[in-house]
Design a protein around this motif. Structure first.
Motif, PDB file in Angstrom:
ATOM      1  N   SER A  72       0.653  -1.217  -0.155  1.00 31.80           N
ATOM      2  CA  SER A  72      -0.097  -0.023  -0.043  1.00 31.80           C
ATOM      3  C   SER A  72       0.766   1.298  -0.033  1.00 31.80           C
ATOM      4  O   SER A  72       0.186   2.429  -0.181  1.00 31.80           O
ATOM      5  CB  SER A  72      -1.014  -0.008   1.197  1.00 31.80           C
ATOM      6  OG  SER A  72      -0.248  -0.225   2.343  1.00 31.80           O
ATOM      7  N   ALA A 124      -4.816   0.779  -2.429  1.00 32.76           N
ATOM      8  CA  ALA A 124      -5.538  -0.142  -2.141  1.00 32.76           C
ATOM      9  C   ALA A 124      -7.138  -0.445  -2.146  1.00 32.76           C
ATOM     10  O   ALA A 124      -7.682  -1.274  -2.163  1.00 32.76           O
ATOM     11  CB  ALA A 124      -5.211  -0.661  -0.573  1.00 32.76           C
ATOM     12  N   SER A 125      -7.705   0.893  -2.527  1.00 32.24           N
ATOM     13  CA  SER A 125      -9.167   0.859  -2.740  1.00 32.24           C
ATOM     14  C   SER A 125      -9.456   0.342  -3.943  1.00 32.24           C
ATOM     15  O   SER A 125     -10.656   0.136  -4.249  1.00 32.24           O
ATOM     16  CB  SER A 125      -9.451   2.364  -2.827  1.00 32.24           C
ATOM     17  OG  SER A 125      -9.048   2.879  -3.805  1.00 32.24           O
ATOM     18  N   CYS A 184      -8.551  -2.725  -4.769  1.00 30.68           N
ATOM     19  CA  CYS A 184      -8.655  -3.948  -4.413  1.00 30.68           C
ATOM     20  C   CYS A 184     -10.007  -4.542  -4.267  1.00 30.68           C
ATOM     21  O   CYS A 184     -10.676  -3.743  -3.488  1.00 30.68           O
ATOM     22  CB  CYS A 184      -7.784  -4.414  -3.382  1.00 30.68           C
ATOM     23  SG  CYS A 184      -5.890  -4.143  -3.502  1.00 30.68           S
ATOM     24  N   THR A 206     -12.509  -6.075  -2.446  1.00 29.57           N
ATOM     25  CA  THR A 206     -12.366  -6.917  -0.950  1.00 29.57           C
ATOM     26  C   THR A 206     -13.595  -7.909  -1.079  1.00 29.57           C
ATOM     27  O   THR A 206     -13.648  -8.835  -0.227  1.00 29.57           O
ATOM     28  CB  THR A 206     -12.508  -5.797   0.051  1.00 29.57           C
ATOM     29  OG1 THR A 206     -13.415  -5.055  -0.302  1.00 29.57           O
ATOM     30  CG2 THR A 206     -11.154  -5.253   0.374  1.00 29.57           C
ATOM     31  N   ASN A 259      -9.399 -12.157  -0.352  1.00 27.04           N
ATOM     32  CA  ASN A 259      -9.084 -12.109   0.697  1.00 27.04           C
ATOM     33  C   ASN A 259      -7.783 -10.946   0.810  1.00 27.04           C
ATOM     34  O   ASN A 259      -6.541 -11.254   0.560  1.00 27.04           O
ATOM     35  CB  ASN A 259      -8.383 -13.450   1.247  1.00 27.04           C
ATOM     36  CG  ASN A 259      -8.067 -13.327   2.620  1.00 27.04           C
ATOM     37  OD1 ASN A 259      -8.177 -12.286   3.589  1.00 27.04           O
ATOM     38  ND2 ASN A 259      -7.243 -14.735   2.927  1.00 27.04           N
ATOM     39  N   VAL A 260      -7.969  -9.678   0.943  1.00 29.86           N
ATOM     40  CA  VAL A 260      -7.039  -8.618   0.647  1.00 29.86           C
ATOM     41  C   VAL A 260      -6.531  -8.075   2.152  1.00 29.86           C
ATOM     42  O   VAL A 260      -6.870  -7.783   2.987  1.00 29.86           O
ATOM     43  CB  VAL A 260      -7.727  -7.407   0.114  1.00 29.86           C
ATOM     44  CG1 VAL A 260      -6.730  -6.236  -0.225  1.00 29.86           C
ATOM     45  CG2 VAL A 260      -8.394  -7.759  -1.119  1.00 29.86           C
ATOM     46  N   TRP A 261      -5.110  -8.160   1.877  1.00 32.86           N
ATOM     47  CA  TRP A 261      -4.321  -7.519   2.947  1.00 32.86           C
ATOM     48  C   TRP A 261      -3.315  -6.578   2.420  1.00 32.86           C
ATOM     49  O   TRP A 261      -2.786  -6.449   1.310  1.00 32.86           O
ATOM     50  CB  TRP A 261      -3.211  -8.803   3.431  1.00 32.86           C
ATOM     51  CG  TRP A 261      -3.830  -9.701   4.086  1.00 32.86           C
ATOM     52  CD1 TRP A 261      -4.578 -10.974   3.566  1.00 32.86           C
ATOM     53  CD2 TRP A 261      -3.956 -10.177   5.575  1.00 32.86           C
ATOM     54  NE1 TRP A 261      -5.125 -11.712   4.486  1.00 32.86           N
ATOM     55  CE2 TRP A 261      -4.700 -11.383   5.865  1.00 32.86           C
ATOM     56  CE3 TRP A 261      -3.398  -9.614   6.806  1.00 32.86           C
ATOM     57  CZ2 TRP A 261      -5.010 -11.737   7.047  1.00 32.86           C
ATOM     58  CZ3 TRP A 261      -3.727  -9.976   7.970  1.00 32.86           C
ATOM     59  CH2 TRP A 261      -4.381 -11.199   8.219  1.00 32.86           C
ATOM     60  N   THR A 262      -3.143  -5.610   3.164  1.00 33.91           N
ATOM     61  CA  THR A 262      -2.231  -4.393   2.681  1.00 33.91           C
ATOM     62  C   THR A 262      -1.110  -4.409   3.875  1.00 33.91           C
ATOM     63  O   THR A 262      -1.347  -4.552   4.911  1.00 33.91           O
ATOM     64  CB  THR A 262      -3.101  -2.891   2.705  1.00 33.91           C
ATOM     65  OG1 THR A 262      -3.284  -2.879   4.350  1.00 33.91           O
ATOM     66  CG2 THR A 262      -4.240  -2.867   1.756  1.00 33.91           C
ATOM     67  N   VAL A 316      -2.277  -5.747   7.373  1.00 34.24           N
ATOM     68  CA  VAL A 316      -3.776  -5.211   7.873  1.00 34.24           C
ATOM     69  C   VAL A 316      -4.799  -6.031   6.814  1.00 34.24           C
ATOM     70  O   VAL A 316      -4.757  -5.635   5.660  1.00 34.24           O
ATOM     71  CB  VAL A 316      -4.006  -3.840   7.802  1.00 34.24           C
ATOM     72  CG1 VAL A 316      -5.276  -3.413   8.061  1.00 34.24           C
ATOM     73  CG2 VAL A 316      -2.938  -3.098   8.497  1.00 34.24           C
ATOM     74  N   LYS A 317      -5.622  -6.624   7.458  1.00 31.58           N
ATOM     75  CA  LYS A 317      -6.828  -7.216   6.584  1.00 31.58           C
ATOM     76  C   LYS A 317      -7.881  -6.126   6.466  1.00 31.58           C
ATOM     77  O   LYS A 317      -8.264  -5.587   7.284  1.00 31.58           O
ATOM     78  CB  LYS A 317      -7.008  -8.441   7.087  1.00 31.58           C
ATOM     79  CG  LYS A 317      -8.278  -9.150   6.602  1.00 31.58           C
ATOM     80  CD  LYS A 317      -8.244 -10.674   6.432  1.00 31.58           C
ATOM     81  CE  LYS A 317      -9.083 -11.516   5.546  1.00 31.58           C
ATOM     82  NZ  LYS A 317     -10.494 -11.121   5.309  1.00 31.58           N
ATOM     83  N   LEU A 318      -8.295  -6.102   4.938  1.00 33.85           N
ATOM     84  CA  LEU A 318      -9.426  -5.084   4.648  1.00 33.85           C
ATOM     85  C   LEU A 318     -10.653  -6.018   4.829  1.00 33.85           C
ATOM     86  O   LEU A 318     -10.714  -7.077   4.409  1.00 33.85           O
ATOM     87  CB  LEU A 318      -9.145  -4.465   3.175  1.00 33.85           C
ATOM     88  CG  LEU A 318      -7.969  -3.727   3.064  1.00 33.85           C
ATOM     89  CD1 LEU A 318      -8.026  -2.880   1.673  1.00 33.85           C
ATOM     90  CD2 LEU A 318      -7.741  -2.701   4.243  1.00 33.85           C
TER      91      LEU A 318
END
Lengths: 182, 352, 251
Positions: free
Chosen positions: A96, A101-102, A104, A106, A110-113, A180-182
């Motif tokens: 990120s 990241a926006s 991605c 979600t 399974n999105v992680w930044t 960080v998991k979104l």
């Protein structure tokens, strides 16, 4: 059954091949079958660099994965290129610091930044952003431990930089802890 | 040390296999995607007391191989498709004068300059001999880095056992992919009857001649018969892999990298209940005719998948011709093959 | 009456009539090689690399190990033999079509690498075995089956002088041109062969001996006229002499 495949993509120079090799060595030493294949052919001209790694406790078929179960995305063009290929519910690990990241999805993934460049800068070497991202990948997938990855560092970092192995381990740990998991 | 796993490219596995097999000379010329091999030998061969020459052309490299082979020394040359075309002259001479040698073709897309991506477009060239005259090559097609190592060791044994050039055929996927291998060293290296024919100076014995020119009445016919008898005897060396074939309704026939890619597809389709299996020829020549015919006798259907527009499918059809036929699906040279792309053709062949 | 043997076949030369045409000088060159191999006691460690052309059959006339190379590739094959067996004595015997046309790349790079082997190059200005076609050494105006009006240098280029070219390469230790038309020249040829073989034997590198020789059949001349043509036409264009000798310095 333990199985994960991943495409690691970024700019040339971000060390995506290095963490691809690292992941493969770590998997090999953990007793898994592994394959690693660098981007090959016409895609070499795209400005992005990427490699595909497969880890499995079963025999590995294709080393080329068109629809991977995970992605490590280090720069914006790589997200544009690979997000649409990611398998439903796949792990999407995004740097990120450079990627918005926006963008991605979600809902599907399974999105992680991970703020990889900033964390690497904080740790004193911006070039370790790749290690930070790998730490986030370990957190997201649970396929291997930080220790597995740390022990493999000596096989991918040339001997004259072995003094940097502890710092790289710290970078992997930071990525693992700060993802960080979104 | 010998059993420690190495994580290396297929190209390096071939190179290390050659060293383990006692290869003493390497002759090469740069061409993508096989450059790792000459680069490896330029350093490692010299360490073992052997010799490495970067030749002025593939033509010269292959002829240097002829010279070293005639001298009875384990030697190798590698190249990729356009370079292999240039080597065909010497390969024909080696076959005709019964010179043992190991050649590696890390196949790229063609025809012409093609591209540097993977392809299986040289199947005909390898299995039909490739150069002029009636001869065959012993052709091995590894699909993993470990197999690349193992089959290179075998290649040297076969070359000397039968006094023949042997071809190892891979592609850019095999060459560039890294995988763990467990290196091993053969306990003994057998050069068979090399002392009865190789050139090393007469030193009191009668002179020897390694040649392919036979002008006297009946000589060339006899030489051709002798070569053919050798090729016929290779049926005892046939190698193949069967995967999930026992209850399969449809057998996919594929070799090299494409075999492992289709193996992924087969796993996916098996999980969905489709009865599909894989038959993978490891020796492309001698071709595993008998094993394929046995599967055909059981009433199975066949689909040959290659990274070309249909070459091995001819051999599959010949093998099963009394009982069945084979469909064909080809990944196009220039495109990267993927396990997903062959799902549809497999399902279609299953229904047919 | 007491018999005194004054002349005999060298031991390594086979007792067999050659297949060469009357007046051809390959036989003379073969004998000289045989004499030198015997005198230097090299025969039992020699490996000959024969080439394509009339002289392919040299292996039938010498009691030494031999391998047949594809057309023009003898220097590459010899490189492989020598690298595989550095303790053996290795030489090629090539004609002008073989060496100076199709095999130009192989001879240049073999010399340039300074391979420790010897090349005997027989230049008779014509493709002999295939029936007298134009060679890279065919002289201006010379009629052949593919230059029926005589070689036109504007159309076909000029004859190539190999001994001079090979001498230009750093890897070359010795490059000379000799001829077989007179007793004196034959003696010089033997000396040149011996020189090249000695250099290899002493691990002093690549030796190249260009020998001007006749081809009466394809020149469509009597043996005597063909022999005279060497002095009249060949030597003026292909001057005899040593163009490089690392033991003497370059000329």
């Amino acid at each position: 059954m333990a199985y994960i495949d991943t495409i690691i993509a970024g700019f040339g120079g971000q060390g995506v091949m290095l963490i691809g090799n690292l992941l493969a060595y770590a998997g090999m030493h953990a007793g898994l079958n592994v394959t690693y294949i660098p981007v090959y052919g016409p895609e070499m001209r795209g400005g992005t660099s990427n490699c595909t790694v497969v880890l499995s406790d079963d025999e590995i078929g294709s080393p080329l994965i068109p629809c991977p179960k995970s992605l490590i995305i280090m720069n914006p063009p790589s997200l544009d290129k690979f997000q649409s290929q990611l398998e439903e519910n796949g792990h999407l690990i995004v740097n990120s610091s450079l990627v918005d990241a926006s963008k991605c999805d979600t809902k599907r993934f399974n999105v992680w930044t991970i703020d990889a460049n900033a964390i690497a800068d904080r740790l004193g070497n911006t070039r370790m952003a790749n290690m930070v991202a790998l730490g986030a990948f370990l957190k997201a997938t649970g396929i291997l431990t930080i220790e597995d990855a740390s022990k493999a560092l000596e096989f991918v970092i040339s001997a004259r930089y072995h003094n940097l192995i502890p710092a790289n381990t710290v970078a992997i740990e930071a990525g693992f802890n700060e993802a960080v998991k979104l | 040390m010998a059993n420690e796993r190495l994580f290396i490219k297929g190209n390096e596995a071939i190179s290390r296999g050659a060293l383990a097999a006692g290869c003493k000379c390497f002759f090469g010329y740069p061409i993508t995607p096989q450059n790792d091999i000459p680069e490896f030998f330029s350093e490692e061969m010299l360490k073992t007391g052997g010799d490495f020459v970067q030749a002025e052309s593939e033509i010269a490299a292959a002829n240097m191989l002829l010279g070293a082979g005639a001298a009875g020394i384990r030697a190798m040359s590698s190249s990729s498709s356009p370079g292999m075309s240039l080597k065909q002259e010497a390969i024909s001479y080696m076959a005709g004068s019964r010179v043992p040698a190991v050649l590696v073709n890390i196949v790229r897309g063609g025809p012409g300059l093609g591209d540097i991506g993977p392809s299986q477009g040289d199947y005909y060239q390898s299995t039909r001999g490739g150069g002029h005259g009636d001869y065959r090559l012993f052709v091995l097609a590894p699909s993993t880095a470990q197999e690349a190592y193992d089959l290179t060791i075998k290649a040297f044994d076969v070359a000397f056992k039968y006094r023949t050039p042997v071809m190892i055929q891979g592609d850019a996927i095999l060459g560039q992919m890294k995988e763990p291998i467990v290196p091993w060293i053969p306990e003994t290296l057998n050069n068979y009857d090399v002392d009865t024919w190789c050139l090393h100076g007469t030193k009191g014995r009668k002179e020897r001649l390694v040649k392919s020119l036979f002008l006297n009445d009946g000589e060339l016919a006899a030489q051709n018969l002798s070569l053919q008898a050798t090729y016929d005897s290779w049926t005892s060396e046939v190698m193949y892999e069967e995967f999930e074939c026992a209850d399969a309704e449809l057998i996919i026939v594929a070799f090299g990298s494409i075999a492992r890619i289709t193996k992924s597809t087969i796993r996916t389709l098996r999980a969905k209940g489709h009865k599909v299996g894989l038959f993978r020829p490891i020796t492309l020549y001698p071709f595993p005719n008998e094993a394929l015919e046995n599967l055909a006798k059981q009433g199975k259907k066949f689909l040959t998948i290659e990274h070309n527009l249909g070459q091995m499918v001819d051999d599959v059809r010949l093998a099963v011709r009394r009982h069945a036929d084979s469909d064909f699906f080809g990944f196009l040279p220039g495109n990267l093959p993927s396990p997903i792309d062959c799902e549809e053709p497999i399902l279609k062949a299953l229904k047919a | 009456m007491e018999e005194k043997l004054v002349f005999t076949r060298p031991e390594c030369v086979v007792d067999r009539a050659t297949h060469y045409c009357p007046g051809c000088q390959h036989g003379v060159a073969h004998r000289l090689i045989g004499e030198v191999l015997d005198e230097m006691q090299l025969a039992d460690k020699s490996i000959l690399v024969s080439s394509i052309g009339c002289s392919v059959f040299l292996y039938n006339y010498l009691h030494i190990d031999a391998v047949e190379a594809p057309h023009g590739r003898a220097p590459a094959v010899a490189t492989g033999v020598k690298r595989a067996r550095p303790d053996n004595f290795v030489f090629t015997y090539q004609g002008d079509g073989d060496l100076a046309s199709i095999g130009m790349a192989e001879i240049m790079h073999c010399a340039n690498r300074g391979e420790n082997l010897s090349v005997i190059f027989v230049n008779n200005t014509v493709y002999g075995m295939t029936g007298g076609q134009m060679a890279p050494t065919t002289l201006e105006g010379q009629k052949t089956t593919t230059s029926p009006r005589g070689r036109d240098v504007l159309h076909d280029g000029n004859a190539i002088r190999m001994a001079e070219i090979i001498a230009q390469l750093e890897g070359t230790s010795y490059s000379t041109r000799v001829a077989l038309d007179t007793v004196l020249h034959i003696k010089q040829t033997k000396k040149a062969i011996k020189k090249a073989f000695t250099l290899q034997n002493e691990k002093k590198g690549f030796g190249f001996v260009e020998i001007l020789a006749t081809c009466p059949t394809n020149w469509k001349m009597s043996s005597l006229d063909a022999n005279e043509r060497i002095a009249k036409e060949l030597i003026p264009y292909f001057p005899l002499g040593t163009y490089k000798d690392i033991e003497q310095g370059a000329k």
